[in-house]
Design an enzyme around this catalytic site. Structure first.
Site, PDB file in Angstrom:
ATOM      1  N   CYS A 150       0.814  -1.231   0.000  1.00  0.00           N
ATOM      2  CA  CYS A 150       0.000   0.000   0.000  1.00  0.00           C
ATOM      3  C   CYS A 150       0.849   1.283   0.000  1.00  0.00           C
ATOM      4  CB  CYS A 150      -0.944  -0.004   1.193  1.00  0.00           C
ATOM      5  SG  CYS A 150      -0.181  -0.500   2.742  1.00  0.00           S
ATOM      6  N   HIS A 242      -2.456   6.720   3.535  1.00  0.00           N
ATOM      7  CA  HIS A 242      -1.017   6.886   3.772  1.00  0.00           C
ATOM      8  C   HIS A 242      -0.552   8.184   3.106  1.00  0.00           C
ATOM      9  CE1 HIS A 242      -1.078   2.969   5.400  1.00  0.00           C
ATOM     10  NE2 HIS A 242      -0.462   2.285   4.458  1.00  0.00           N
TER      11      HIS A 242
HETATM   12  N1  LIG Z   1      -4.279  -3.518   5.379  1.00  0.00           N
HETATM   13  C1  LIG Z   1      -3.706  -2.938   4.313  1.00  0.00           C
HETATM   14  O1  LIG Z   1      -3.787  -1.717   4.115  1.00  0.00           O
HETATM   15  C2  LIG Z   1      -2.957  -3.795   3.324  1.00  0.00           C
HETATM   16  C3  LIG Z   1      -2.495  -3.158   2.184  1.00  0.00           C
HETATM   17  C4  LIG Z   1      -1.827  -3.896   1.212  1.00  0.00           C
HETATM   18  C5  LIG Z   1      -1.626  -5.248   1.419  1.00  0.00           C
HETATM   19  N2  LIG Z   1      -2.064  -5.857   2.558  1.00  0.00           N
HETATM   20  C6  LIG Z   1      -1.834  -7.296   2.690  1.00  0.00           C
HETATM   21  O2  LIG Z   1      -3.093  -7.970   2.558  1.00  0.00           O
HETATM   22  C7  LIG Z   1      -3.107  -9.129   3.387  1.00  0.00           C
HETATM   23  C8  LIG Z   1      -4.296  -9.062   4.341  1.00  0.00           C
HETATM   24  O3  LIG Z   1      -4.127  -7.944   5.213  1.00  0.00           O
HETATM   25  P1  LIG Z   1      -5.247  -7.521   6.270  1.00  0.00           P
HETATM   26  O4  LIG Z   1      -4.805  -6.202   6.742  1.00  0.00           O
HETATM   27  O5  LIG Z   1      -6.603  -7.678   5.689  1.00  0.00           O
HETATM   28  O6  LIG Z   1      -5.046  -8.679   7.399  1.00  0.00           O
HETATM   29  P2  LIG Z   1      -6.056  -9.163   8.522  1.00  0.00           P
HETATM   30  O7  LIG Z   1      -7.022  -8.100   8.886  1.00  0.00           O
HETATM   31  O8  LIG Z   1      -5.224  -9.760   9.593  1.00  0.00           O
HETATM   32  O9  LIG Z   1      -6.892 -10.379   7.797  1.00  0.00           O
HETATM   33  C9  LIG Z   1      -6.298 -11.633   7.479  1.00  0.00           C
HETATM   34  C10 LIG Z   1      -7.297 -12.580   6.809  1.00  0.00           C
HETATM   35  O10 LIG Z   1      -6.662 -13.847   6.577  1.00  0.00           O
HETATM   36  C11 LIG Z   1      -7.350 -14.891   7.279  1.00  0.00           C
HETATM   37  N3  LIG Z   1      -6.395 -15.860   7.836  1.00  0.00           N
HETATM   38  C12 LIG Z   1      -5.518 -15.673   8.847  1.00  0.00           C
HETATM   39  N4  LIG Z   1      -4.814 -16.812   9.085  1.00  0.00           N
HETATM   40  C13 LIG Z   1      -5.288 -17.742   8.212  1.00  0.00           C
HETATM   41  C14 LIG Z   1      -4.987 -19.111   7.962  1.00  0.00           C
HETATM   42  N5  LIG Z   1      -4.049 -19.771   8.670  1.00  0.00           N
HETATM   43  N6  LIG Z   1      -5.656 -19.752   6.988  1.00  0.00           N
HETATM   44  C15 LIG Z   1      -6.598 -19.117   6.264  1.00  0.00           C
HETATM   45  N7  LIG Z   1      -6.945 -17.808   6.458  1.00  0.00           N
HETATM   46  C16 LIG Z   1      -6.287 -17.128   7.414  1.00  0.00           C
HETATM   47  C17 LIG Z   1      -8.106 -14.184   8.383  1.00  0.00           C
HETATM   48  O11 LIG Z   1      -9.211 -15.003   8.780  1.00  0.00           O
HETATM   49  P3  LIG Z   1      -9.771 -15.022  10.321  1.00  0.00           P
HETATM   50  O12 LIG Z   1     -10.656 -13.807  10.470  1.00  0.00           O
HETATM   51  O13 LIG Z   1     -10.542 -16.304  10.361  1.00  0.00           O
HETATM   52  O14 LIG Z   1      -8.592 -15.006  11.219  1.00  0.00           O
HETATM   53  C18 LIG Z   1      -8.527 -12.891   7.657  1.00  0.00           C
HETATM   54  O15 LIG Z   1      -9.618 -13.189   6.814  1.00  0.00           O
HETATM   55  C19 LIG Z   1      -1.754  -9.171   4.092  1.00  0.00           C
HETATM   56  O16 LIG Z   1      -0.876 -10.013   3.384  1.00  0.00           O
HETATM   57  C20 LIG Z   1      -1.286  -7.727   4.045  1.00  0.00           C
HETATM   58  O17 LIG Z   1       0.110  -7.626   4.107  1.00  0.00           O
HETATM   59  C21 LIG Z   1      -2.730  -5.161   3.511  1.00  0.00           C
END
Ligand SMILES: NC(=O)c1ccc[n+]([C@@H]2O[C@H](COP(=O)([O-])OP(=O)(O)OC[C@H]3O[C@@H](n4cnc5c(N)ncnc54)[C@H](OP(=O)(O)O)[C@@H]3O)[C@@H](O)[C@H]2O)c1
Length: 344
Positions: A150, A242
Site C-alpha cells: 500500500c 497513507h
Molecule cells: N491492510 C492494508 O492496508 C494492506 C495493504 C496492502 C496489502 N495488505 C496485505 O493484505 C493481506 C491481508 O491484510 P489484512 O490487513 O486484511 O489482514 P487481517 O485483517 O489480519 O486479515 C487476514 C485474513 O486472513 C485470514 N487468515 C488468517 N490466518 C489464516 C490461515 N491460517 N488460513 C486461512 N486464512 C487465514 C483471516 O481469517 P480469520 O478472520 O478467520 O482469522 C482474515 O480473513 C496481508 O498479506 C497484508 O500484508 C494489507
C-alpha cells in the site's frame, strides 16, 4: 455475463474492503468466501467483525465461510481475490493456481519473483505478459498476479509521471494509517498519542517493488528501473490513508508547473474501478491530507501537492487510500485488467 469470484482471507481489513467493492460490481459475483479454520462454518456476518463504512451487504451476510482450500471453492469460480497474511498466502495461493484458478493477490509473498506480474494497471499493464512465462515455467493452468504494498502504490504513479525528466534517486518518508497493519496489527495503547518510527519490512518493499513496477518488460523478463530508492516508514494514528513525503533527484530541470502538469497528465485506464483523474494535484501546500483527500476518485486516485524545486530535482507530498487504492481496489482493478485482457 458476470464472472464468479471468491475472496480468500475474506474476514480481515482488506477482505472486508474487497467485499464492499465486489458486491455492487457489474462484472463480478461473489460466490465463495474463505478465512482461517476458526471462522470456517460460520455465516460471514458472524465470522467478520464488520468495520467498513457501509453496511455489510445483505446477500453476503449469510454466505457460509469455508476453509482456505481450493477443494472448498466451487469449480465455476474463475477468479480469486487473496487477502491472506503473506505466510499463509505463500503456502495456499499456489495450490489455487495449480487447480486452475486465476488469483489476484494483495499478499506480499512472491511479489518480487521473476515470473509473477506485480501490476498497477495505469503504470505497467504490459507486465501481465509474465503470466505466459509463469505458465511455461511452472506448468500452471491458472495465473497469479500481485498488487504492490500500500505504501508503494501511493508514490509509484507520481514517479511514473516524473520518469520523462530522468528519475535518478528517490527518498520517501511515510506517515501510514493504522488500517495498514490489519485488524490485529497495532493496539490502541501503542498508537494513540504516538508515532512509531519503524514498520518492519515496509521500507524494503517500497525500495524493491517500486523498481519492478517501473521496470521494462521485454516479453520474457522485467529489468528493474535503475533509480536508487530509499524509504523510511512511520505509523501514525490516522485510520485510513497513507501520506508520503517524496524527494526525487532528476537528470533534467523541470519547473514546478511542468512537474504538476506531468502528474495531472498521467493517463488513467478505461476500467470500471479506475478513476477519471489518476493523480489529483493540489496548489494548496496544506493538501493532500488523509481525512480530506483519501476518498478522491472513490478512494482510487492518488493526491499530490506541495511541489517544490530542490537543488537536485523536486520534493512533494502524496497520499492514497491504503485499503482501497493500496489494497482491495488495486486487486479488483487487476481483476478487471485480467478480464479485459482475456486471462479469465
Ligand atoms: N491492510 C492494508 O492496508 C494492506 C495493504 C496492502 C496489502 N495488505 C496485505 O493484505 C493481506 C491481508 O491484510 P489484512 O490487513 O486484511 O489482514 P487481517 O485483517 O489480519 O486479515 C487476514 C485474513 O486472513 C485470514 N487468515 C488468517 N490466518 C489464516 C490461515 N491460517 N488460513 C486461512 N486464512 C487465514 C483471516 O481469517 P480469520 O478472520 O478467520 O482469522 C482474515 O480473513 C496481508 O498479506 C497484508 O500484508 C494489507
Amino acid at each position: 455475463m458476470t464472472t464468479r469470484v471468491g475472496v480468500i482471507g475474506a474476514t480481515g481489513a482488506v477482505g472486508q474492503r474487497l467485499i464492499q467493492l465486489l458486491d455492487p460490481h457489474p462484472d463480478f459475483e461473489i460466490a465463495a468466501l474463505t478465512a482461517s479454520p476458526a471462522s470456517a462454518g460460520k455465516d460471514y456476518s458472524e465470522a467478520a467483525k464488520w468495520r467498513v463504512d457501509t453496511p455489510i451487504p445483505e446477500d453476503v451476510a449469510d454466505i457460509t465461510v469455508v476453509e482456505t482450500d481450493p477443494e472448498e471453492v466451487p469449480d465455476d469460480v474463475d477468479l480469486v481475490f487473496s487477502s491472506l497474511p503473506s505466510s499463509v498466502g505463500a503456502e495456499v495461493e499456489p495450490t489455487f493456481v495449480e487447480d486452475g484458478y486465476v488469483v489476484s493477490s494483495n499478499s506480499s509473498n512472491g511479489r518480487m519473483d521473476d515470473d509473477i506480474p506485480l501490476t498497477i494497471p495505469e503504470v505497467n499493464p504490459d507486465h501481465l505478459g509474465l503470466i505466459e512465462v509463469q505458465r511455461d515455467e511452472r506448468g500452471w493452468d491458472g495465473a497469479l498476479i500481485k498488487n504492490p504494498n500500500c505504501s508503494t502504490i501511493t508514490f509509484v504513479p507520481t514517479i511514473a509521471a516524473l520518469d520523462e525528466f530522468g528519475v535518478e534517486r528517490v527518498h520517501v518518508a511515510t506517515l501510514q494509517a493504522v488500517s495498514g497493519a490489519g485488524y490485529s496489527g497495532v493496539t490502541s495503547m501503542e498508537i494513540i498519542d504516538n508515532a512509531i518510527p519503524h514498520i518492519g519490512g515496509e521500507a524494503e518493499k517500497m525500495e524493491t517493488e517500486s523498481r519492478k513496477l517501473l521496470g521494462a518488460f521485454d516479453g520474457a523478463e522485467v529489468s528493474l528501473h535503475d533509480a536508487d530508492v530509499s524509504a523510511s516508514c512511520n505509523r501514525i494514528p490516522t485510520i485510513d490513508g497513507h501520506l508520503e513525503n517524496v524527494w526525487a533527484d532528476l537528470s533534467e530541470d523541470p519547473t514546478v508547473e511542468e512537474v504538476a502538469d506531468a502528474m495531472r497528465d498521467l493517463p488513467s485506464v478505461d476500467l470500471h474501478s479506475s478513476p477519471d483523474q489518476l493523480i489529483e494535484v493540489f496548489e494548496d501546500p496544506m493538501r493532500p491530507q488523509p481525512r480530506m483527500d483519501r476518498m478522491l476518485g472513490d478512494g482510487m486516485s492518488v493526491a499530490a501537492g506541495g511541489i517544490e524545486a530542490t537543488p537536485h530535482g523536486v520534493q512533494y507530498n502524496c497520499l492514497a487510500h491504503n485499503t482501497i487504492r493500496g489494497a482491495a481496489g488495486a486487486s479488483v482493478l487487476n481483476g478487471e485488467l485480467l478480464l479485459e485482457e482475456g486471462y479469465i
